[in-house]
Design a protein around this motif. Structure first.
Motif, PDB file in Angstrom:
ATOM      1  N   LYS A  51     -14.438   7.159   2.717  1.00 58.24           N
ATOM      2  CA  LYS A  51     -14.785   5.782   3.069  1.00 58.24           C
ATOM      3  C   LYS A  51     -14.571   4.814   1.905  1.00 58.24           C
ATOM      4  N   GLU A  52     -14.977   5.202   0.706  1.00 59.26           N
ATOM      5  CA  GLU A  52     -14.768   4.322  -0.444  1.00 59.26           C
ATOM      6  C   GLU A  52     -13.287   4.013  -0.635  1.00 59.26           C
ATOM      7  N   ARG A  53     -12.458   5.005  -0.430  1.00 59.08           N
ATOM      8  CA  ARG A  53     -11.024   4.828  -0.628  1.00 59.08           C
ATOM      9  C   ARG A  53     -10.419   3.936   0.442  1.00 59.08           C
ATOM     10  N   ALA A  54     -11.012   3.904   1.643  1.00 60.83           N
ATOM     11  CA  ALA A  54     -10.462   3.078   2.718  1.00 60.83           C
ATOM     12  C   ALA A  54     -10.453   1.615   2.312  1.00 60.83           C
ATOM     13  N   GLU A  55     -11.544   1.140   1.723  1.00 61.59           N
ATOM     14  CA  GLU A  55     -11.575  -0.257   1.267  1.00 61.59           C
ATOM     15  C   GLU A  55     -10.585  -0.470   0.132  1.00 61.59           C
ATOM     16  N   TYR A  56     -10.548   0.488  -0.770  1.00 60.09           N
ATOM     17  CA  TYR A  56      -9.597   0.414  -1.866  1.00 60.09           C
ATOM     18  C   TYR A  56      -8.173   0.462  -1.324  1.00 60.09           C
ATOM     19  N   GLY A  57      -7.992   1.195  -0.207  1.00 59.15           N
ATOM     20  CA  GLY A  57      -6.673   1.333   0.397  1.00 59.15           C
ATOM     21  C   GLY A  57      -6.065   0.003   0.776  1.00 59.15           C
ATOM     22  N   GLU A  58      -6.872  -0.905   1.308  1.00 59.34           N
ATOM     23  CA  GLU A  58      -6.347  -2.229   1.676  1.00 59.34           C
ATOM     24  C   GLU A  58      -5.935  -3.006   0.429  1.00 59.34           C
ATOM     25  N   TYR A  59      -6.737  -2.916  -0.618  1.00 59.50           N
ATOM     26  CA  TYR A  59      -6.367  -3.556  -1.881  1.00 59.50           C
ATOM     27  C   TYR A  59      -5.103  -2.906  -2.435  1.00 59.50           C
ATOM     28  N   MET A  60      -5.090  -1.568  -2.359  1.00 54.54           N
ATOM     29  CA  MET A  60      -3.952  -0.818  -2.876  1.00 54.54           C
ATOM     30  C   MET A  60      -2.671  -1.217  -2.148  1.00 54.54           C
ATOM     31  N   LEU A  61      -2.756  -1.345  -0.819  1.00 50.89           N
ATOM     32  CA  LEU A  61      -1.584  -1.695  -0.029  1.00 50.89           C
ATOM     33  C   LEU A  61      -1.063  -3.078  -0.413  1.00 50.89           C
ATOM     34  N   LYS A  62      -1.966  -4.025  -0.583  1.00 49.67           N
ATOM     35  CA  LYS A  62      -1.562  -5.382  -0.977  1.00 49.67           C
ATOM     36  C   LYS A  62      -0.938  -5.381  -2.371  1.00 49.67           C
ATOM     37  N   ASN A  63      -1.565  -4.699  -3.287  1.00 47.66           N
ATOM     38  CA  ASN A  63      -1.069  -4.619  -4.658  1.00 47.66           C
ATOM     39  C   ASN A  63       0.286  -3.906  -4.700  1.00 47.66           C
ATOM     40  N   LEU A  64       0.392  -2.794  -3.977  1.00 44.37           N
ATOM     41  CA  LEU A  64       1.645  -2.055  -3.914  1.00 44.37           C
ATOM     42  C   LEU A  64       2.759  -2.919  -3.330  1.00 44.37           C
ATOM     43  N   SER A  65       2.459  -3.650  -2.270  1.00 45.92           N
ATOM     44  CA  SER A  65       3.479  -4.487  -1.639  1.00 45.92           C
ATOM     45  C   SER A  65       3.958  -5.595  -2.577  1.00 45.92           C
ATOM     46  N   GLN A  66       3.041  -6.172  -3.344  1.00 47.17           N
ATOM     47  CA  GLN A  66       3.438  -7.225  -4.285  1.00 47.17           C
ATOM     48  C   GLN A  66       4.399  -6.678  -5.339  1.00 47.17           C
ATOM     49  N   LYS A  67       4.076  -5.516  -5.870  1.00 47.41           N
ATOM     50  CA  LYS A  67       4.931  -4.915  -6.903  1.00 47.41           C
ATOM     51  C   LYS A  67       6.285  -4.489  -6.337  1.00 47.41           C
ATOM     52  N   LEU A  68       6.259  -3.845  -5.163  1.00 51.37           N
ATOM     53  CA  LEU A  68       7.519  -3.384  -4.567  1.00 51.37           C
ATOM     54  C   LEU A  68       8.395  -4.554  -4.130  1.00 51.37           C
ATOM     55  N   THR A  69       7.779  -5.619  -3.628  1.00 48.79           N
ATOM     56  CA  THR A  69       8.537  -6.795  -3.205  1.00 48.79           C
ATOM     57  C   THR A  69       9.229  -7.447  -4.391  1.00 48.79           C
ATOM     58  N   LEU A  70       8.534  -7.525  -5.509  1.00 53.68           N
ATOM     59  CA  LEU A  70       9.166  -8.074  -6.716  1.00 53.68           C
ATOM     60  C   LEU A  70      10.347  -7.210  -7.161  1.00 53.68           C
ATOM     61  N   PHE A  72      12.038  -4.746  -5.187  1.00 55.80           N
ATOM     62  CA  PHE A  72      13.058  -4.389  -4.199  1.00 55.80           C
ATOM     63  C   PHE A  72      13.262  -5.409  -3.082  1.00 55.80           C
ATOM     64  N   GLY A  73      12.462  -6.462  -3.025  1.00 57.47           N
ATOM     65  CA  GLY A  73      12.641  -7.486  -2.002  1.00 57.47           C
ATOM     66  C   GLY A  73      11.645  -7.375  -0.858  1.00 57.47           C
ATOM     67  N   LYS A  74      11.795  -8.303   0.087  1.00 57.21           N
ATOM     68  CA  LYS A  74      10.801  -8.453   1.154  1.00 57.21           C
ATOM     69  C   LYS A  74      10.720  -7.269   2.117  1.00 57.21           C
ATOM     70  N   GLU A  75      11.656  -6.354   2.016  1.00 55.13           N
ATOM     71  CA  GLU A  75      11.624  -5.132   2.830  1.00 55.13           C
ATOM     72  C   GLU A  75      10.308  -4.372   2.642  1.00 55.13           C
ATOM     73  N   PHE A  76       9.653  -4.584   1.499  1.00 54.19           N
ATOM     74  CA  PHE A  76       8.436  -3.848   1.171  1.00 54.19           C
ATOM     75  C   PHE A  76       7.210  -4.752   1.140  1.00 54.19           C
ATOM     76  N   ASP A  77       7.210  -5.806   1.960  1.00 56.91           N
ATOM     77  CA  ASP A  77       6.025  -6.654   2.038  1.00 56.91           C
ATOM     78  C   ASP A  77       4.886  -5.883   2.716  1.00 56.91           C
ATOM     79  N   GLU A  78       3.706  -6.473   2.697  1.00 51.98           N
ATOM     80  CA  GLU A  78       2.516  -5.784   3.206  1.00 51.98           C
ATOM     81  C   GLU A  78       2.662  -5.391   4.678  1.00 51.98           C
ATOM     82  N   SER A  79       3.256  -6.252   5.455  1.00 54.15           N
ATOM     83  CA  SER A  79       3.462  -5.975   6.872  1.00 54.15           C
ATOM     84  C   SER A  79       4.348  -4.750   7.077  1.00 54.15           C
ATOM     85  N   ASN A  80       5.437  -4.667   6.328  1.00 51.64           N
ATOM     86  CA  ASN A  80       6.322  -3.512   6.454  1.00 51.64           C
ATOM     87  C   ASN A  80       5.661  -2.232   5.960  1.00 51.64           C
TER      88      ASN A  80
END
Length: 114
Positions: A51-70, A72-80
């Motif tokens: 459960k603790e990781r689930a909340e962190y997971g949403e933060y992680m996904l947003k953070n990961l998408s920001q880094k990957l988008t920078l 590799f491009g928008k292919e790796f945005d949070e929605s994708n």
């Protein structure tokens, strides 16, 4: 002589088209496997650690998408990345379909669930 040149052109043109189609199929299969088995499952495994990781997971996904988008491009945005996560629970992948097809299917499935 003209017929021979036209035949040569048509033959070479067909070889190029077949090669391009083969490259597209290989690239598409590789991307689907990457999104499905690697990225999507990696995200799911990270988020399913309690459960603790689930909340962190949403933060992680947003953070990961920001880094990957920078990187590799928008292919790796949070929605994708969310789509990749959803995609990872599919039982099988049809290589005839593209990532765009799967994104549409995931969106449709999610709208039915909501």
């Amino acid at each position: 002589m003209e017929i021979s040149e036209d035949f040569l052109f048509q033959s070479v043109k067909e070889i190029i088209k077949q090669s391009c189609e083969k490259v597209f199929r290989i690239a598409n299969s590789t991307l689907l496997l990457t999104y499905w088995k690697i990225i999507g499952q990696f995200i799911v495994e990270d988020e399913q650690q309690g459960k603790e990781r689930a909340e962190y997971g949403e933060y992680m996904l947003k953070n990961l998408s920001q880094k990957l988008t920078l990187e590799f491009g928008k292919e790796f945005d949070e929605s994708n990345l969310r789509n990749m996560r959803s995609f990872s629970i599919c039982d099988a992948v049809r290589h005839e379909l593209s990532w765009t097809h799967y994104r549409l299917l995931i969106r449709h499935r999610n709208s039915l669930i909501l």
